[in-house]
Structure formats: C-alpha cells, structure tokens
Write a protein that holds these residues in place. Structure first.
Motif, PDB file in Angstrom:
ATOM      1  N   ALA A 404       0.822  -1.218   0.000  1.00  0.00           N
ATOM      2  CA  ALA A 404       0.000   0.000   0.000  1.00  0.00           C
ATOM      3  C   ALA A 404       0.848   1.256   0.000  1.00  0.00           C
ATOM      4  N   ASP A 405       1.936   1.272   0.782  1.00  0.00           N
ATOM      5  CA  ASP A 405       2.752   2.485   0.844  1.00  0.00           C
ATOM      6  C   ASP A 405       3.437   2.755  -0.485  1.00  0.00           C
ATOM      7  N   ILE A 406       3.835   1.688  -1.205  1.00  0.00           N
ATOM      8  CA  ILE A 406       4.465   1.864  -2.515  1.00  0.00           C
ATOM      9  C   ILE A 406       3.442   2.363  -3.535  1.00  0.00           C
ATOM     10  N   LEU A 573      -1.695  16.666  -0.680  1.00  0.00           N
ATOM     11  CA  LEU A 573      -0.650  16.880   0.322  1.00  0.00           C
ATOM     12  C   LEU A 573      -1.135  16.449   1.704  1.00  0.00           C
ATOM     13  N   VAL A 574      -2.342  16.892   2.076  1.00  0.00           N
ATOM     14  CA  VAL A 574      -2.900  16.548   3.380  1.00  0.00           C
ATOM     15  C   VAL A 574      -3.149  15.039   3.487  1.00  0.00           C
ATOM     16  N   LEU A 575      -3.747  14.453   2.437  1.00  0.00           N
ATOM     17  CA  LEU A 575      -4.061  13.027   2.470  1.00  0.00           C
ATOM     18  C   LEU A 575      -2.798  12.178   2.561  1.00  0.00           C
ATOM     19  N   TYR A 576      -1.796  12.514   1.771  1.00  0.00           N
ATOM     20  CA  TYR A 576      -0.560  11.732   1.780  1.00  0.00           C
ATOM     21  C   TYR A 576       0.159  11.869   3.116  1.00  0.00           C
ATOM     22  N   PHE A 577       0.111  13.070   3.688  1.00  0.00           N
ATOM     23  CA  PHE A 577       0.712  13.287   5.004  1.00  0.00           C
ATOM     24  C   PHE A 577       0.024  12.417   6.058  1.00  0.00           C
ATOM     25  N   LEU A 578      -1.313  12.393   6.032  1.00  0.00           N
ATOM     26  CA  LEU A 578      -2.060  11.594   7.003  1.00  0.00           C
ATOM     27  C   LEU A 578      -1.810  10.103   6.797  1.00  0.00           C
ATOM     28  N   LEU A 579      -1.747   9.664   5.533  1.00  0.00           N
ATOM     29  CA  LEU A 579      -1.473   8.256   5.271  1.00  0.00           C
ATOM     30  C   LEU A 579      -0.117   7.842   5.827  1.00  0.00           C
ATOM     31  N   ASN A 580       0.892   8.689   5.633  1.00  0.00           N
ATOM     32  CA  ASN A 580       2.219   8.359   6.133  1.00  0.00           C
ATOM     33  C   ASN A 580       2.275   8.357   7.662  1.00  0.00           C
ATOM     34  N   LYS A 581       1.527   9.279   8.272  1.00  0.00           N
ATOM     35  CA  LYS A 581       1.564   9.373   9.728  1.00  0.00           C
ATOM     36  C   LYS A 581       0.719   8.299  10.407  1.00  0.00           C
ATOM     37  N   CYS A 583      -1.364   5.470   8.609  1.00  0.00           N
ATOM     38  CA  CYS A 583      -1.464   4.125   8.021  1.00  0.00           C
ATOM     39  C   CYS A 583      -0.119   3.466   7.781  1.00  0.00           C
ATOM     40  N   PHE A 584       0.883   4.249   7.342  1.00  0.00           N
ATOM     41  CA  PHE A 584       2.150   3.654   6.946  1.00  0.00           C
ATOM     42  C   PHE A 584       3.222   3.765   8.024  1.00  0.00           C
ATOM     43  N   SER A 585       2.877   4.365   9.168  1.00  0.00           N
ATOM     44  CA  SER A 585       3.899   4.566  10.193  1.00  0.00           C
ATOM     45  C   SER A 585       4.397   3.251  10.763  1.00  0.00           C
ATOM     46  N   ALA A 586       3.502   2.225  10.752  1.00  0.00           N
ATOM     47  CA  ALA A 586       3.895   0.925  11.293  1.00  0.00           C
ATOM     48  C   ALA A 586       4.538   0.012  10.261  1.00  0.00           C
ATOM     49  N   THR A 587       4.562   0.468   8.998  1.00  0.00           N
ATOM     50  CA  THR A 587       5.150  -0.360   7.944  1.00  0.00           C
ATOM     51  C   THR A 587       6.660  -0.435   8.112  1.00  0.00           C
ATOM     52  N   PRO A 588       7.217  -1.620   8.256  1.00  0.00           N
ATOM     53  CA  PRO A 588       8.680  -1.713   8.437  1.00  0.00           C
ATOM     54  C   PRO A 588       9.401  -1.266   7.182  1.00  0.00           C
ATOM     55  N   ARG A 589      10.339  -0.341   7.346  1.00  0.00           N
ATOM     56  CA  ARG A 589      11.120   0.149   6.218  1.00  0.00           C
ATOM     57  C   ARG A 589      12.593   0.098   6.574  1.00  0.00           C
ATOM     58  N   PRO A 590      13.432  -0.198   5.620  1.00  0.00           N
ATOM     59  CA  PRO A 590      14.868  -0.156   5.901  1.00  0.00           C
ATOM     60  C   PRO A 590      15.318   1.264   6.148  1.00  0.00           C
ATOM     61  N   LYS A 591      16.257   1.455   7.058  1.00  0.00           N
ATOM     62  CA  LYS A 591      16.806   2.761   7.337  1.00  0.00           C
ATOM     63  C   LYS A 591      18.035   2.997   6.463  1.00  0.00           C
ATOM     64  N   LEU A 592      18.367   4.283   6.324  1.00  0.00           N
ATOM     65  CA  LEU A 592      19.503   4.616   5.462  1.00  0.00           C
ATOM     66  C   LEU A 592      20.802   4.063   6.014  1.00  0.00           C
ATOM     67  N   SER A 593      20.849   3.849   7.303  1.00  0.00           N
ATOM     68  CA  SER A 593      22.091   3.386   7.908  1.00  0.00           C
ATOM     69  C   SER A 593      22.265   1.875   7.816  1.00  0.00           C
ATOM     70  N   GLU A 594      21.225   1.147   7.375  1.00  0.00           N
ATOM     71  CA  GLU A 594      21.324  -0.297   7.301  1.00  0.00           C
ATOM     72  C   GLU A 594      22.332  -0.700   6.230  1.00  0.00           C
TER      73      GLU A 594
END
Length: 613
Positions: A404-406, A573-581, A583-594
């Motif tokens: 979904a986040d992609i 802008l508002v919808l995408y911001f809310l989705l990221n905060k 719905c997608f906040s719990a989606t595991p993502r690799p960090k830049l430092s990995e």
C-alpha cells in the motif's frame, strides 16, 4: 527509457532538463588530458539536446498557431508519452537481439530530425481573420429588440448570425460576457432614435441622447451572454428554412467611446435596420466545425512518427554512456551536463530568432534538422559494447503494487507527472493567451535550467537535513504556489518570480523520489521500482496531465484549470501526510544506515547520479 539494469531512465521533457556541473578533465602523469573516449558522448548530448531545446519546448505554441484547439492539443500530447512508454523497450529489445545499438541510434536520430521537420509543412487550419456577424435591429415608440435569423441548412460558420456566434461561444466556453459593437443602417427613409432611461413610450424630452434624422445607428451591448438570455420565446418562428429569435434590447452603451449607458432605445416610428456586429478581441472563428480535420490528423500522424523515432534515443545513449563509464558510472551526470548547456543556449537562441517573425518558430525547424544530422555523425564515433542491454521489460510490477505504501507513493509521483504534462503542454499556450511574448518563454526556460543546477548540487544535503518524504511534501507545496500564481497573472513577466520553484518541483522532487523508491523497495526489487517510477511519472502521469488539461482549458478556462490543480495539490498533500503518519507509520522500512547490500548500493547510485553529480 531503460538502462542496462532494466530500469527506465529519465526521459526528456521541455522546461525540465537534467543539470550538472561540467566534467573535469583527467589528470594523467601531472598533465591535463582529455578523456577521448567520452568526447562522443559529450558531443552527442550537447548537439542533440541543443536540437531539443531549439524546437520541442515550443511545439504546443506551434500547434496553437496551426489553429488546433486546447482539447486537440491535449489529446495529441496526452497520447505520446504512452506511445514512448511502450516503444522504448520494444526498439531496445530489437537492438539488444541483433546488437545494432549504434545503427539504431543513428537511424532514430536522423528520423527524429526528419519527422519533426515535416511538421513545418502541416497545412494551417483556415479560419477567417475576423468574425462577420449579422442581425436586425427593430424599434418603435414602445420598445426595441434584435431579430436574429439564420439558415437551418448552415448551422455552423463564421459568416453568420448573432445567435450562431452566441451558441458557438457557449459551446467553446469562451467569454460570453463579451461586449460587441453594432453598426446599423436603414435603406429607406430616415428615422429618429432616442436613448433613454425612461421605461415609458417615446418622448424626446426624456432622451439621454437623441439623434437627428439619420439612416445609421451605432451602439454597444456590453454583455452578449445576458442579451441572449433575454430571448422572447413567444416570438420565435421559422420561415423558409430560417430560424428566427427575438431578443429584448436593454442596457446599451452609446456616444463617444460608448461610455454613456441607456436603459433602452426607442424610435419615432416603426423602423428596421440591418446591423453588422463586431466583437473586439475576438478575431478567430469560434465555430467548432473544423475540429478534428485534415490539419489535426496530419499533425497527429507526423507527430506520432516523430515521437516513435525520438523515444528510444536516450535509453540507448544512456546505456552506452554507463557502459563506457564502467566503474565511473557516477559521472554520468557530468556527461549529461553538456546536454543541459546545449538545451539552454539554443532554447534562448530560438526565442530571439522568432522576434519580429510574428512569433512563428520557423527558424527552429530549419536548425533542428541539421543539428540532428550532426548528432547522427557524432553517434558514428560512439564506442558501443555489444553487451549493452536497454530493452528489458519491467518485471514484478504487480508484486510491488501489493504494498500500500508503494502504491500511494507511485500515485503521488504520477500526479507530479500530470503537473509536468500540464505545464509542458499548456503553460506557454496560456501565457500567449494573456499577451506573453516568445521572449518570456525563453527566459522561463533559462530560469528553469538555472534553478535546477543549485538544487541538484545541494539536493543531497537538503534530503539529509529535512528527510526524503518531507522533500516530496515541499515539492507539492511549491507546485500549489506556482499554480495559484499562474491563475492570477496579468503581466506575463511576473511568471519569472515563481519559476525558480521549478528547481524544487522537479530537481529536488525527482532526486528524493528516486532515493525514496530505493529505500522502500522490497529486497531484490530496486531496479523494478526505479523503472516503474520513471514510467508512471514520464509516461502515464505526463500523458494524463496533457490530456486532462486540454479538456479543462476548454471546459472551465485556463485560470480555473490552474486553480483546480492548486486545490488538488493541497488536498493530496494533506491526504498523503495523514497516510504516512497514520497508516504507513507501522510499515517496516529499511533505514539509510542499514547495511543491506542491494539497497545501499542502489541508494548510493541514485545519490551519485542524481543528487551529487
């Protein structure tokens, strides 16, 4: 367009060109030496992008000069990115199979020059230089009205009645509040007309302006749309295949400069005058009967062939450049910088050549073809390996879209592409409608190129400081500012105030989007998501933007088109911001430092080629 790893590389689009600092010469044994292997790459980028800058940003203006309408232009421009999206991998696959990359590049380059040159010979849509409107003015001692008739055999036309003009104006969504001047004459005896604010019968003592006995009468109706709304339905009739309408005539302007206003016109006797109507600022026929004619279809076919030839050029060239650079692939941006230089110089040159030529970019066509021929000759000296791969199709797309986040991210990138298509196709068209000159267009292109340079050089630091997703938010805000600014423009030179935001709207946005795509891609799918990123932005997004904007221009007008894009940008802008905060906040993502090898390698490549060239 696709690179050797199967991903789509960046596609050219007017007003948005890649930028980087000029390449440095190599140091060999304490002496400066030129890397001769890279000279043909630099030369091709320089010459071919010079040709691109000389002509392609102004094609939409040329279409307007041919008489094509906004929705016709939107259809043509809307289809072409989809054509390129499918043609690039097909031609690339053929070149891969038979190992004829250099021959393919040379043939496509010269065909691009030829087909775009053939556009110069497209027949101009024939329309009268001015409208010829005719109607009748009738008055007596009690009232006055317009009796307008037209033949049912000829429902369209520019030599027509006031009703035909009003209907065509409404169907074409032009400004129906247009003021029109009426010049009327009577063929027989003279009469006296009385301009009055009195609602009673004819009385010379109550006239604001009384003409002496004459055979002529001149007045202005300030609002044609309002006049047509005052039709007297009971007076409508048909005779001898003539459909006639009566319009109650009220609120007219008269005398010097037509600055005096009267409620009505009365006459001392029953009078009938024949009137010729002229509407200032309307010089072209508004009839839609000529839409999708020979001019449209001829242009469409030739432009289609030109885009088919143009589509595979950069995938093959970029793949060749990466192959020649080998381990120094991060210097690709330094090679492409020469293309930016050529684009900027010749875009401005084309503008100055059109000065005094009624704004027609004729010289651009004559320059474009020789530049393509020179680029073809340069291509002959390219050292292309037979191992180049530029025709692989994007795989595993559906697997990617299941995240979904992609999917949300790619939708936002597609919307950015829609804004790209809207501006590429219709910004210059709109500015020309409100009095913009070709000189303004040239400076806009120059500012756009200059705005990308510092942004691309600083993009790495900006991304590290504010974050990848925040860069996308910032780009959306800047697009909204640009769109609302366009909608209120009166002086086209003021466009240059907001054009530096283009550096953020494209340069920072695409650098951040490319890096963010690498970060959120599942393991093993970095190349796939990068290919899909280019496809949805430069293919589907740009095509939809051009197509939709053309119909919006005709439907709601250009100013409200830009305002609509501003509103949609703010909402997304508002919808995408809310989705990221949320719905997608719990989606595991690799960090830049990995230290995951593939993600780190892909992100490094993106930063080297797009952010810190």
């Amino acid at each position: 367009m696709q690179q050797e790893n199967g991903q789509l590389a960046e596609e050219y689009h007017p007003q948005q060109t890649p930028a980087a600092s000029p390449d440095k010469v190599m140091v060999q044994r304490s002496n400066f030496a030129v890397n001769k292997k890279l000279l043909p790459i630099k030369g091709y980028y320089l010459v071919f992008m010079a040709a691109v800058g000389d002509l392609l940003p102004f094609i939409a203006i040329y279409m307007k000069q041919l008489g094509l309408t906004p929705h016709e232009t939107g259809i043509i421009y809307g289809i072409m990115p989809f054509v390129g999206f499918f043609v690039r991998p097909l031609v690339g696959a053929v070149a891969d199979k038979f190992k004829i990359h250099k021959l393919t590049l040379m043939v496509m380059t010269v065909l691009t020059g030829a087909f775009y040159f053939f556009l110069l010979f497209i027949p101009v849509r024939t329309v009268p230089t001015s409208l010829q409107l005719h109607t009748k003015f009738k008055c007596n001692t009690q009232d006055s009205f317009l009796q307008d008739c037209y033949s049912l055999k000829n429902l369209q036309g520019c030599d027509s009645s006031l009703t035909q003009f009003a209907n065509a104006t409404a169907s074409s969504h032009h400004n129906t509040s247009l003021a029109c001047n009426f010049s009327c004459s009577i063929g027989r005896s003279e009469f006296v007309a009385c301009f009055t604010n009195d609602s009673g019968p004819y009385n010379e003592e109550r006239c604001n302006g009384t003409l002496s006995r004459t055979k002529h009468l001149n007045f202005t109706i300030p609002d044609i749309g309002r006049l047509i709304s005052k039709e007297i339905p009971s007076d409508r009739f048909t005779v001898n295949l003539q459909q006639c309408f009566d319009y109650d005539l009220k609120d007219v302007m008269f005398e010097k400069n037509y600055t005096h206003v009267a409620w009505q016109i009365l006459c001392d006797r029953e009078s009938e005058l024949n009137c010729t109507v002229t509407c200032p600022h309307v010089k072209e026929c508004v009839s839609a009967s000529e839409s999708f004619d020979r001019t449209f279809f001829t242009f469409f076919i030739v432009f289609l062939l030109a885009n088919i030839a143009f589509a595979p050029i950069f995938p093959i060239l970029d793949a060749a450049a990466y192959n020649i650079l080998a381990a120094d692939h991060h210097k690709w941006g330094l090679q492409r910088a020469w293309g930016t230089l050529g684009f900027a110089v010749f875009a401005v040159t084309a503008v100055f050549l059109t000065t005094g030529q009624d704004g027609v970019f004729t010289y651009s066509f004559y320059i474009f073809l020789p530049l393509c021929v020179i680029a073809t000759i340069i291509a002959f000296f390219l050292n292309m390996s037979s191992d180049i791969k530029c025709g692989q199709f994007v795989k595993n797309v559906w697997k990617l879209l299941s995240h979904a986040d992609i999917s949300a991210f790619l939708f936002i990138v597609m919307y950015f592409g829609m804004l790209t298509g809207a501006l590429e196709t219709f910004l210059f068209w709109y500015l020309s409608m409100i009095g913009g000159s070709n000189l303004v267009f040239g400076f806009i292109l120059l500012v756009n190129c200059c705005a990308e340079l510092p942004i691309l050089l600083l993009a790495g630091n900006i991304i590290k400081k504010i974050g990848l997703v925040n860069c996308l938010y910032l780009a959306m805000v800047c697009y909204a500012i640009r769109m609302i600014a366009y909608s209120f423009l009166e002086n086209t030179w003021l466009t240059l105030i907001v054009e530096p935001l283009h550096g953020i709207c494209f340069g920072l946005m695409y650098a951040a989007a490319s890096s963010y795509a690498s970060v959120i891609a599942p393991p093993g799918m970095s190349a796939t998501i990068q290919g899909l990123l280019g496809g949805v932005h430069f293919g589907f997004g740009k095509g939809l933007g051009s197509l939709i904007t053309g119909f919006m221009f005709d439907g709601i007008g250009p100013r409200w088109t830009w305002r609509t894009y501003c509103i949609v940008s703010c909402v997304l802008l508002v919808l995408y911001f809310l989705l990221n905060k949320i719905c997608f906040s719990a989606t595991p993502r690799p960090k830049l430092s990995e230290t995951q090898g593939e993600i780190r390698e892909e992100l490094s490549r993106q930063e080297e080629t797009l952010i810190n060239p």
